[in-house]
Design an enzyme around this catalytic site. Structure first.
Site, PDB file in Angstrom:
ATOM      1  N   ASP A 139       0.839  -1.198   0.000  1.00  0.00           N
ATOM      2  CA  ASP A 139       0.000   0.000   0.000  1.00  0.00           C
ATOM      3  C   ASP A 139       0.879   1.254   0.000  1.00  0.00           C
ATOM      4  O   ASP A 139       1.962   1.237  -0.593  1.00  0.00           O
ATOM      5  CB  ASP A 139      -0.930  -0.068   1.233  1.00  0.00           C
ATOM      6  CG  ASP A 139      -2.266   0.606   1.002  1.00  0.00           C
ATOM      7  OD1 ASP A 139      -2.262   1.807   0.714  1.00  0.00           O
ATOM      8  OD2 ASP A 139      -3.308  -0.062   1.107  1.00  0.00           O
ATOM      9  N   HIS A 212      -3.763   5.976   3.339  1.00  0.00           N
ATOM     10  CA  HIS A 212      -4.422   4.765   2.864  1.00  0.00           C
ATOM     11  C   HIS A 212      -3.781   3.504   3.445  1.00  0.00           C
ATOM     12  O   HIS A 212      -4.476   2.617   3.967  1.00  0.00           O
ATOM     13  CB  HIS A 212      -4.351   4.768   1.335  1.00  0.00           C
ATOM     14  CG  HIS A 212      -5.217   3.772   0.648  1.00  0.00           C
ATOM     15  ND1 HIS A 212      -4.811   2.467   0.446  1.00  0.00           N
ATOM     16  CD2 HIS A 212      -6.437   3.869   0.086  1.00  0.00           C
ATOM     17  CE1 HIS A 212      -5.767   1.823  -0.213  1.00  0.00           C
ATOM     18  NE2 HIS A 212      -6.763   2.650  -0.442  1.00  0.00           N
ATOM     19  N   SER A 541     -11.181  -0.763  -0.867  1.00  0.00           N
ATOM     20  CA  SER A 541      -9.877  -0.727  -0.198  1.00  0.00           C
ATOM     21  C   SER A 541     -10.016  -1.011   1.279  1.00  0.00           C
ATOM     22  O   SER A 541      -9.082  -1.494   1.908  1.00  0.00           O
ATOM     23  CB  SER A 541      -9.247   0.664  -0.341  1.00  0.00           C
ATOM     24  OG  SER A 541      -8.595   0.802  -1.562  1.00  0.00           O
TER      25      SER A 541
END
Ligand SMILES: *[C@@H]1O[C@H](CO)[C@@H](O)[C@H](O)[C@H]1NC(C)=O
Ligand SMILES: *[C@@H]1O[C@H](CO)[C@@H](O)[C@H](O)[C@H]1NC(C)=O
Ligand SMILES: *[C@@H]1O[C@H](CO)[C@@H](O)[C@H](O)[C@H]1NC(C)=O
Ligand SMILES: *[C@@H]1O[C@H](CO)[C@@H](O)[C@H](O)[C@H]1NC(C)=O
Length: 765
Positions: A139, A212, A541
Site C-alpha cells: 500500500d 491509505h 480498499s
C-alpha cells in the site's frame, strides 16, 4: 490531492506524445518493461541467472538500467527501454515476455462487534499461534507512531520471518517493533517514470504520506486502542481483525500512483520474507492473466501457501466492473455497517431530510439562505462545484447545494468555503442513488440521497427566497437494514471468465474507522491542516483488509489450510439474508442484491472457523483451468512461472475448476445452432474435502428457477475421515431466454450441523 496527481500524469503523457511526434532525430522515449525470463532454459554459457539477465539486457542496450530483478513472483527483471529495444529483447532466446509496466490505482471500531467477533472472543480466541501469522500489506506505507502498532503483549518476532525494516526519510529501525515487524519501500519504477522523489512532499521510505496504507494495515491487524474516534464520531475501541497477527508494510503506491515494476518487486520480496497473507487494496485491470502483474505475482504467492486478498474495485454499480478476477485471488466487495453518521437538513418549507456527515465544528444557527451551485456559477457544469467555479457574490453567506461526482466530495466543501459559502448540501445524482458516504468536511454539511436531492432542488427553484438549516446527529448504531451492498462496490459478471463468479464475497467497506497518517488531515486535502490518529473512509480498499485479517485468524486456527481452503471457509459460510429472511439489499437499487453484487455473501467469521467441508484447489487445478482456456505452454509459463503442457488427449473444462461458487453463462437461442426454444445443458464438477467431524451431508437447491433445471448428483455425500474427498456434479438445463436475463439460486450441503453454501448465478449472454 488525486486531482494534482492526475494532472501530473496528464502532463507527463502530453510531453511524451509531443516528443514522439515532433522529434524524430532525438533519442526515443523509454518506458519501464517487466521482462519475464524462462529460468529453466538458461543457456549453459552463463554461470548464474543474474549474469544471463544482464547479458540479455546489454545485448539490446548498453546503457539500459535494470530496476529490479525478480526471483519469486516471476523470474526476470525490469528495465527502462525504448519500444525498439523492447521488441529486440523479446526476440532473444529464453525470454518469455517483455511487458510494458501497468499502472495501478488505490481503491480508496465497530467492525469487530458487527462481525460478531467481540462478543465471541471467548469462543474464538486468538491462540498463541495467531501471533505467528504475518500479513504483508502492499500500500502507501505506514505511520508507525500510532498506538495501533503498539506491540505490548506480543512475543518475539516469528522465527520464520526473513524480512527487514528499511531505513529512509523519517523512518529508522526503531520505527518497527514486534507488531510492525517489517517495512520496505519500492520506488524504482515510480522514480523511473516521474523522476527523483521530491523529499519535501513525500518520504523515500516506508513512511505513509497518504493515509491509505495506515488505514488498511491497522484494519488488518491493528492492536486494540481504547477511546478511539474521529472528532468523537464512531468512538470506542479501535482494533484490527487479527489483533495478534504481525504486520509487514510494503510501500508500493506513491503520490503519483502505483507502478507494476514496484508492485512486482514487493510481491517478490513479501514471498521471500515469509508473509502468510498478502493484502492488496490496489486496483487491478482485467487483462489476461499473462499480462497482469498482480495476477502473476499472486499465482506464485498462492503456490507458496500465501492467501492473496484484493479489493474488487469501486466501479459499481455498473455491471462487469469487478477487477482482480484471477481465481487464485480472493476478491472482496464492500457492504455497510450498522452504523450511521446522520446529519439533518430542514428546509424553509418545514420539510426534513436525513443525510450523513462527519463535520465536527461549530454548527449553523437559524435558517440560512440556500442556493443551487448550478445557479451560482459561470461554468457549464457548475452544479459539481469544481475549483474556482462558484461566483462569490452568489454564494457568500449561503448554504450551497452541490451535486456529487467529478471531483472529491471533500474538495467540493473547500470550493464552497473558499467562495464564501457557510454550508454545503451534497446531493447524489442518479448514479449514486441513495448511498451516503460521510466525510470530515471543513464546513457544516450533509450528504443526501438522490430522492432528497430532487426535492431540495425543486424547493429552491420554486421558492423566491429558499432557506435551510443543517444539524449533525452524531453517531447512530444498530441501523437497519445492514449490511447493504455499497453502490460503489464493483460488480460481476466476471468480464474475463464468466464461469468464475466474482467478487468472491463482501465485507465492511463503508465509513470505516482505522488509523491515519500524521502527514495529512482526514479529508486528504492539502488545505486540511487538522491532525487525527483515526479516520473514517470508504471503499473496497477498506473491505479487502477486513478479509485479509480474518484470513489471518483462520490461518492461525488451521495452519494446514491452503489459501483456497481458507477462502472456501469464508465463502461457504457467508450469509446472503438478514435475520428476517430477506435478501441483503443493494443500496444502488434499493432492492435485493444478487450474487453478482455480493458473490457468496457477507463474511461471517465465526461460522468460517468451522465450515465442515471446503472446496480445496491445488496449483495443478489452476494449471488445468488455464488449459481449459486454451492457453499454450508459453502463455501458461508467462501466467504462472511454471512448466506445464496440457494433455491434448484430455478435455479440460473451465466448469470443473473447484470453485466454491457457480457462475453459469448460457447462450441465447439466436447465437446457437439449435434455434429458438432449444435448451442448453452444462455440467459443473466439484470436490469437497472434509475438515470437520465424520458425517453425511445432504444437498438442497434453493427455489428452482422456472427456466432452469438444476440437478445435483449424488444428492448425499458421506465423509468418514478427516481430509476425505468426495465429488459431485451439478447439471444445469436451461431454456432459451432473452440476452441479458439473469437468474439466481443457491446450493447447500448440510449435515444438520454445518451448512456449506454456494451461490448460483445464471446469465444469458
Ligand atoms: C530514530 O531513532 C531514534 C532512536 O534511536 C528515535 O528517537 C527517533 O525518533 C527515530 N526517528 C524516526 C523518524 O523515527
Ligand atoms: C437554476 O437552475 C435550474 C436548473 O438548471 C434552472 O431550471 C433555473 O431556472 C435556475 N434558476 C435561476 C434563478 O437561474
Ligand atoms: C463569472 O462571470 C462574470 C461575468 O462575466 C465575471 O465577472 C466573474 O468574474 C466570473 N466569475 C467566475 C468565478 O468565473
Ligand atoms: C478452446 O478450444 C476449443 C476447441 O477449439 C473450443 O471448443 C473452446 O470453446 C475453447 N475454449 C475457450 C475458453 O476459448
Amino acid at each position: 490531492m488525486k486531482l494534482r496527481l492526475l494532472h501530473k500524469v496528464a502532463v507527463a503523457l502530453l510531453v511524451l506524445s509531443l516528443y514522439e511526434v515532433a522529434e524524430g532525430t532525438k533519442k526515443p522515449a523509454k518506458t519501464t518493461y517487466i521482462i519475464h525470463m524462462d529460468k529453466s532454459n538458461m543457456p549453459t554459457t552463463f554461470a548464474d541467472h543474474l549474469e544471463w539477465y544482464d547479458s540479455s539486457l546489454k545485448s539490446v542496450s548498453d546503457r539500459a538500467d535494470m530496476l529490479y530483478t525478480y526471483n519469486n513472483a516471476l523470474h526476470g527483471f525490469s528495465a527502462r527501454l525504448t519500444a525498439k529495444e523492447a521488441e529486440l529483447l523479446g526476440k532473444q532466446p529464453g525470454i518469455l515476455s517483455v511487458m510494458p509496466e501497468e499502472r495501478y490505482e488505490l481503491h480508496t471500531t465497530r467492525t469487530p462487534e458487527f462481525l460478531g467477533l467481540e462478543k465471541s472472543e471467548a469462543l474464538y480466541p486468538e491462540s498463541n499461534l495467531a501471533s505467528d501469522v504475518i500479513v504483508g500489506v502492499l500500500d502507501t506505507g505506514v505511520w508507525p507512531e500510532l498506538k495501533s502498532y503498539d506491540d505490548t503483549g506480543l512475543g518475539p518476532v516469528p522465527s520464520t520471518w526473513k524480512g527487514s525494516c528499511e531505513v529512509g526519510k523519517n523512518f529508522n529501525s526503531s520505527s518497527c517493533n514486534k507488531k510492525l515487524i517489517g517495512a520496505r519501500f519500492f520506488s524504482k519504477g515510480y522514480e523511473a517514470a516521474f523522476g527523483p522523489i521530491d523529499e519535501s512532499t513525500e518520504s523515500k521510505s516506508p513512511r505513509d504520506d497518504d493515509g491509505h496504507g495506515t488505514h488498511t494495515s491497522t484494519t488488518v491487524a491493528g492492536s486494540a486502542v481504547p477511546e478511539a474516534s474521529l472528532f468523537g464520531f464512531a468512538s470506542g475501541i479501535a482494533r484490527g481483525m487479527a489483533t495478534r497477527a504481525r504486520v509487514a508494510a510494503y510501500k508500493v503506491c506513491w503520490l503519483g500512483g502505483c507502478f507494476g515494476s514496484d508492485i512486482m518487486a514487493a510481491m517478490d520480496k513479501a514471498v521471500e520474507d515469509g508473509v502468510n497473507v498478502m493484502s492488496m487494496s490496489i486496483g487491478g485491470g482485467t487483462s489476461d492473466y499473462y499480462r497482469d502483474t498482480i495476477s502473476i505475482g499472486a499465482f506464485n504467492a498462492m503456490a507458496q501457501g500465501i492467501l492473496v486478498s484484493c479489493s474488487a474495485g469501486n466501479g459499481g454499480p455498473s455491471s462487469k466492473s469487478v477487477g482482480n478476477v484471477a481465481p487464485w485471488i480472493t476478491t472482496v466487495g464492500a457492504g455497510t455497517l450498522d452504523r450511521d453518521f446522520p446529519a439533518y437538513v430542514t428546509l424553509g418549507n418545514g420539510k426534513n431530510y436525513r443525510g450523513a456527515s462527519l463535520y465536527s465544528g461549530k454548527s449553523l444557527s437559524g435558517p440560512i439562505p440556500l442556493v443551487f451551485a448550478g445557479n451560482a456559477s459561470n461554468s457549464s457544469s457548475g452544479e459539481l462545484c469544481f475549483s474556482g467555479s462558484l461566483v462569490a457574490n452568489k454564494v457568500a453567506g449561503k448554504i450551497v447545494v452541490c451535486d456529487r461526482g467529478g471531483n472529491s466530495r471533500a474538495q467540493k466543501g473547500v470550493v464552497v468555503k473558499n467562495a464564501g459559502g457557510v454550508g454545503m448540501i451534497l446531493t447524489n445524482t442518479e448514479y449514486y442513488g441513495e448511498e451516503l458516504v460521510a466525510d470530515a468536511h471543513l464546513l457544516p454539511s450533509a450528504a443526501v440521497g438522490q430522492k432528497a436531492g430532487i426535492e431540495i432542488k425543486k424547493y429552491i427553484f420554486s421558492d423566491p427566497s429558499p432557506t435551510a438549516t443543517i444539524a449533525s446527529g452524531g453517531t447512530e448504531v444498530d441501523v437497519q437494514p445492514s449490511p447493504v451492498v455499497a453502490s460503489f462496490s464493483s460488480r460481476g459478471p466476471n468480464p474475463l471468465n464468466p464461469q468464475i463468479l466474482k467478487p468472491d464475497l463482501i465485507a465492511p467497506g463503508v465509513n470505516i474507522l482505522a488509523g491515519w497518517t500524521g502527514a495529512l488531515g482526514p479529508t486528504g486535502l492539502d488545505s486540511d491542516k487538522r491532525h487525527v490518529n483515526f479516520n473514517i473512509i470508504s471503499g473496497t480498499s477498506m473491505s479487502c483488509p477486513h478479509v485479509s485479517g480474518l484470513a489471518a485468524r483462520l490461518k492461525a486456527a488451521h495452519w494446514e489450510w491452503s489459501p483456497a481452503a481458507i477462502r472456501s471457509a469464508l465463502m461457504t459460510t457467508a450469509y446472503t439474508k438478514y435475520k428476517n429472511g430477506e435478501t441483503i439489499e443493494d443500496v444502488a437499487t434499493g432492492s435485493s442484491s444478487t450474487p453478482f453484487d455480493y458473490g457468496a455473501g457477507h463474511v461471517d467469521p465465526m461460522a468460517a472457523l468451522d465450515p465442515g467441508l471446503v472446496y480445496d484447489t491445488t496449483v495443478d487445478d489452476y494449471l488445468r483451468f488455464l488449459c481449459a482456456l486454451n492457453y499454450t505452454s508459453d502463455l501458461i509459463k508467462r501466467s504462472t512461472n511454471r512448466e506445464f503442457t496440457c494433455d491434448s488427449s484430455k478435455k479440460y473444462n473451465v466448469e470443473d475448476l473447484n470453485y466454491p461458487s457457480f457462475a453459469v453463462p448460457m447462450e441465447t437461442a439466436s447465437s446457437k445452432t439449435g434455434g429458438v426454444g432449444a435448451s442448453s445443458t452444462v455440467k459443473y464438477t466439484r470436490t469437497l474435502t472434509n475438515v470437520g467431524s465424520p458425517g453425511t451431508y445432504k444437498v438442497s437447491v434453493s427455489s428452482q428457477i422456472p427456466s432452469v433445471k438444476i440437478l445435483v448428483e449424488p444428492e448425499s455425500l458421506t465423509f468418514n475421515t478427516m481430509g476425505e474427498k468426495e465429488s459431485y456434479t451439478v447439471t444445469f438445463i436451461a431454456g432459451s431466454m432473452p440476452s441479458g436475463t439473469t437468474s439466481f439460486a443457491s446450493l447447500k450441503w448440510s449435515d444438520g450441523k454445518h451448512s456449506v453454501g454456494s451461490p448460483i448465478a445464471i446469465s444469458w449472454t
